[in-house]
Write an enzyme that holds these catalytic residues in place. Structure first.
Site, PDB file in Angstrom:
ATOM      1  N   TYR A   1      -0.317   7.583  -3.892  1.00 54.68           N
ATOM      2  CA  TYR A   1       0.288   6.344  -3.377  1.00 54.68           C
ATOM      3  C   TYR A   1       0.436   5.321  -4.504  1.00 54.68           C
ATOM      4  O   TYR A   1       1.493   4.704  -4.684  1.00 54.68           O
ATOM      5  CB  TYR A   1      -0.597   5.812  -2.254  1.00 54.68           C
ATOM      6  CG  TYR A   1      -0.131   4.541  -1.588  1.00 54.68           C
ATOM      7  CD1 TYR A   1       0.806   4.571  -0.566  1.00 54.68           C
ATOM      8  CD2 TYR A   1      -0.654   3.296  -1.954  1.00 54.68           C
ATOM      9  CE1 TYR A   1       1.214   3.411   0.071  1.00 54.68           C
ATOM     10  CE2 TYR A   1      -0.258   2.125  -1.328  1.00 54.68           C
ATOM     11  CZ  TYR A   1       0.679   2.183  -0.310  1.00 54.68           C
ATOM     12  OH  TYR A   1       1.078   1.028   0.314  1.00 54.68           O
TER      13      TYR A   1
ATOM     14  N   SER B   1       3.466  -2.707  -3.376  1.00 58.20           N
ATOM     15  CA  SER B   1       2.082  -2.897  -2.911  1.00 58.20           C
ATOM     16  C   SER B   1       1.312  -3.545  -4.044  1.00 58.20           C
ATOM     17  O   SER B   1       1.722  -3.462  -5.209  1.00 58.20           O
ATOM     18  CB  SER B   1       1.469  -1.533  -2.582  1.00 58.20           C
ATOM     19  OG  SER B   1       0.066  -1.622  -2.495  1.00 58.20           O
TER      20      SER B   1
HETATM   21  P1  NAI Z   1       3.288   1.364   9.079  1.00 57.48           P
HETATM   22  O1  NAI Z   1       2.633   2.693   9.078  1.00 57.48           O
HETATM   23  O2  NAI Z   1       2.969   0.395  10.155  1.00 57.48           O
HETATM   24  O3  NAI Z   1       4.856   1.519   9.017  1.00 57.48           O
HETATM   25  C1  NAI Z   1       5.473   2.416   8.139  1.00 57.48           C
HETATM   26  C2  NAI Z   1       6.838   2.723   8.673  1.00 57.48           C
HETATM   27  O4  NAI Z   1       7.476   3.671   7.803  1.00 57.48           O
HETATM   28  C3  NAI Z   1       6.783   3.358  10.063  1.00 57.48           C
HETATM   29  O5  NAI Z   1       7.773   2.780  10.877  1.00 57.48           O
HETATM   30  C4  NAI Z   1       7.092   4.826   9.790  1.00 57.48           C
HETATM   31  O6  NAI Z   1       7.683   5.486  10.873  1.00 57.48           O
HETATM   32  C5  NAI Z   1       8.062   4.676   8.620  1.00 57.48           C
HETATM   33  N1  NAI Z   1       8.263   5.925   7.908  1.00 57.48           N
HETATM   34  C6  NAI Z   1       7.319   6.770   7.412  1.00 57.48           C
HETATM   35  N2  NAI Z   1       7.918   7.851   6.880  1.00 57.48           N
HETATM   36  C7  NAI Z   1       9.262   7.678   7.024  1.00 57.48           C
HETATM   37  C8  NAI Z   1      10.403   8.440   6.668  1.00 57.48           C
HETATM   38  N3  NAI Z   1      10.290   9.623   6.058  1.00 57.48           N
HETATM   39  N4  NAI Z   1      11.626   7.950   6.971  1.00 57.48           N
HETATM   40  C9  NAI Z   1      11.756   6.764   7.607  1.00 57.48           C
HETATM   41  N5  NAI Z   1      10.711   6.003   7.971  1.00 57.48           N
HETATM   42  C10 NAI Z   1       9.482   6.455   7.684  1.00 57.48           C
HETATM   43  O7  NAI Z   1       2.956   0.730   7.659  1.00 57.48           O
HETATM   44  P2  NAI Z   1       3.165  -0.748   7.120  1.00 57.48           P
HETATM   45  O8  NAI Z   1       1.841  -1.290   6.808  1.00 57.48           O
HETATM   46  O9  NAI Z   1       4.055  -1.516   7.987  1.00 57.48           O
HETATM   47  O10 NAI Z   1       3.867  -0.415   5.732  1.00 57.48           O
HETATM   48  C11 NAI Z   1       5.189  -0.778   5.414  1.00 57.48           C
HETATM   49  C12 NAI Z   1       5.345  -0.752   3.901  1.00 57.48           C
HETATM   50  O11 NAI Z   1       4.454  -1.712   3.331  1.00 57.48           O
HETATM   51  C13 NAI Z   1       4.988   0.591   3.264  1.00 57.48           C
HETATM   52  O12 NAI Z   1       5.870   0.849   2.197  1.00 57.48           O
HETATM   53  C14 NAI Z   1       3.583   0.365   2.739  1.00 57.48           C
HETATM   54  O13 NAI Z   1       3.276   1.201   1.652  1.00 57.48           O
HETATM   55  C15 NAI Z   1       3.674  -1.091   2.325  1.00 57.48           C
HETATM   56  N6  NAI Z   1       2.386  -1.762   2.217  1.00 57.48           N
HETATM   57  C16 NAI Z   1       1.603  -2.003   3.328  1.00 57.48           C
HETATM   58  C17 NAI Z   1       0.395  -2.647   3.182  1.00 57.48           C
HETATM   59  C18 NAI Z   1      -0.486  -2.966   4.337  1.00 57.48           C
HETATM   60  O14 NAI Z   1      -1.608  -3.441   4.116  1.00 57.48           O
HETATM   61  N7  NAI Z   1      -0.083  -2.744   5.575  1.00 57.48           N
HETATM   62  C19 NAI Z   1      -0.103  -3.055   1.864  1.00 57.48           C
HETATM   63  C20 NAI Z   1       0.793  -2.748   0.778  1.00 57.48           C
HETATM   64  C21 NAI Z   1       1.988  -2.127   0.964  1.00 57.48           C
END
Ligand code: NAI
Length: 261
Positions: A158, A145
Site C-alpha cells: 500500500y 495517503s
Molecule cells: P473505503 O473502503 O471506504 O472505500 C474505498 C472505495 O474504493 C470503495 O467504494 C470500494 O468499493 C472502491 N474500490 C475498491 N476497489 C475498486 C476497484 N477495483 N474499482 C472501483 N472501485 C473500487 O475506503 P476509504 O477510506 O473511503 O478510502 C478512499 C481512498 O482514500 C483510498 O484510496 C484510500 O487508500 C485513501 N485513504 C484513506 C484513508 C482513511 O483513513 N480512510 C487514509 C489515507 C488514504
C-alpha cells in the site's frame, strides 16, 4: 460553496462509500453533475445518487473496475452520455492488504498495486486524453495517503503504491500544466471510513491511532471532501502538483510533540 463548480461534470471512482461517497455528496451540494463509480455495492452507490439529486446536483451510478481500461472508459462514456463532457476526475478508489512482507503473496501485491496505483494511472490517462482531444482545461485529483510519505510496515504494498501516486501526480502535473490541466493529490490521515472500521472499533487500536494525531482525533470523510471541492474549484487555480495532507498533523512527526529529542 464554490459557485464556479455549478454544472461541472465529475467522475469519482469508488464513490459509493467512505471518502469517495463524501466527495460525491459534497459535489452534489455544489450542484455538480456526478458519475458515482462503484465496484461491489450498487445499493450504496444509488443511495449516494439519491442524496446528490436531493441536494440539487445530478448523478448517475456506474459499475466499473478501475484496474481495467474497460472499467475507466465506461466512466468517461457515462459522463459524456449523461452530462455532455468532463471537468473533474477523482481517482479515489483504493484498498489495503496487511501481511508481513515475506509472506505477502504475489497475487495480493498485484491486487494492491493494480487498484491503488494502476487504477490511478488508468483514470488519469482517460481524463487526460479527453481534456487533450477536446482542448479543454481540467482537474484531476488523486487520493494518496499520509503513507506516500510515512513508511508502513506490514502494509508495504500500500505504501509503495501511494508513494508511486505521489510522483505520478507530480510528473503529470508538470507534463500537462501548459494545457491548463491541474493535477493534485490529497493525503488523508486516519479517517473514519469502512476501510478503518475494524481498527477503530477496537478500543486499544483506536487509542493508538489517535495518539499519532496531534489534533487528537480521527478525521471525518467530509473534511477530506472539503479539500477535494477546493482543489476542483477555481479558488485553487494556481495550485498543481501538490499533495494536500488532511491528517490532523499526522505527517508532522507526532513523536516529537512534547519537545523530546
Ligand atoms: P473505503 O473502503 O471506504 O472505500 C474505498 C472505495 O474504493 C470503495 O467504494 C470500494 O468499493 C472502491 N474500490 C475498491 N476497489 C475498486 C476497484 N477495483 N474499482 C472501483 N472501485 C473500487 O475506503 P476509504 O477510506 O473511503 O478510502 C478512499 C481512498 O482514500 C483510498 O484510496 C484510500 O487508500 C485513501 N485513504 C484513506 C484513508 C482513511 O483513513 N480512510 C487514509 C489515507 C488514504
Amino acid at each position: 460553496m464554490y459557485t464556479d463548480l455549478k454544472d461541472k461534470v465529475a467522475v469519482i471512482t469508488g464513490g459509493s462509500k467512505g471518502i469517495g461517497r463524501a466527495i460525491a455528496e459534497r459535489f452534489g451540494k455544489e450542484h455538480m453533475h456526478v458519475v458515482v463509480n462503484y465496484n461491489s455495492d450498487a445499493t450504496e452507490a444509488q443511495q449516494a445518487v439519491d442524496v446528490i439529486v436531493k441536494n440539487g446536483g445530478q448523478a448517475v451510478s456506474v459499475y466499473g473496475d478501475v484496474s481495467t481500461e474497460h472499467g475507466v472508459q465506461g466512466l468517461l462514456d457515462a459522463a459524456i452520455k449523461h452530462f455532455g463532457g468532463l471537468d473533474v476526475w477523482v481517482n479515489n478508489a483504493g484498498m489495503e492488504i496487511q501481511a508481513p512482507t515475506h509472506e505477502l503473496s504475489l497475487a495480493d501485491w498485484n491486487k494492491v498495486i493494480s487498484i491503488n496505483e494502476t487504477g490511478v494511472f488508468l483514470g488519469a490517462k482517460t481524463a487526460l486524453r479527453y481534456f487533450k482531444e477536446n482542448h479543454k482545461p481540467g482537474d484531476i485529483i488523486n487520493m494518496s495517503s499520509v503513507h506516500e510519505q510515512i513508511p508502513w510496515p506490514t502494509f508495504a504494498s500500500y505504501a509503495a503504491a501511494k508513494g508511486a501516486v505521489k510522483l505520478f501526480t507530480q510528473s503529470i502535473a508538470m507534463e500537462y500544466a501548459k494545457d491548463n490541466i491541474r493535477v493534485n493529490g490529497i493525503g488523508p490521515g486516519a479517517i473514519n471510513t469502512p476501510i478503518n472500521a475494524e481498527k477503530l472499533a477496537d478500543k486499544e487500536q483506536y487509542a493508538q491511532t489517535v495518539a499519532m494525531v496531534p489534533m487528537d482525533r480521527i478525521g471525518k470523510p467530509e473534511e477530506v471532501a472539503a479539500a477535494a471541492a477546493w482543489l476542483a474549484s477555481s479558488e485553487s487555480s494556481y495550485v498543481t502538483g501538490i499533495t494536500l495532507f488532511v491528517d490532523g498533523g499526522m505527517t508532522l512527526y507526532p513523536a516529537f510533540k512534547d519537545g523530546q529529542g
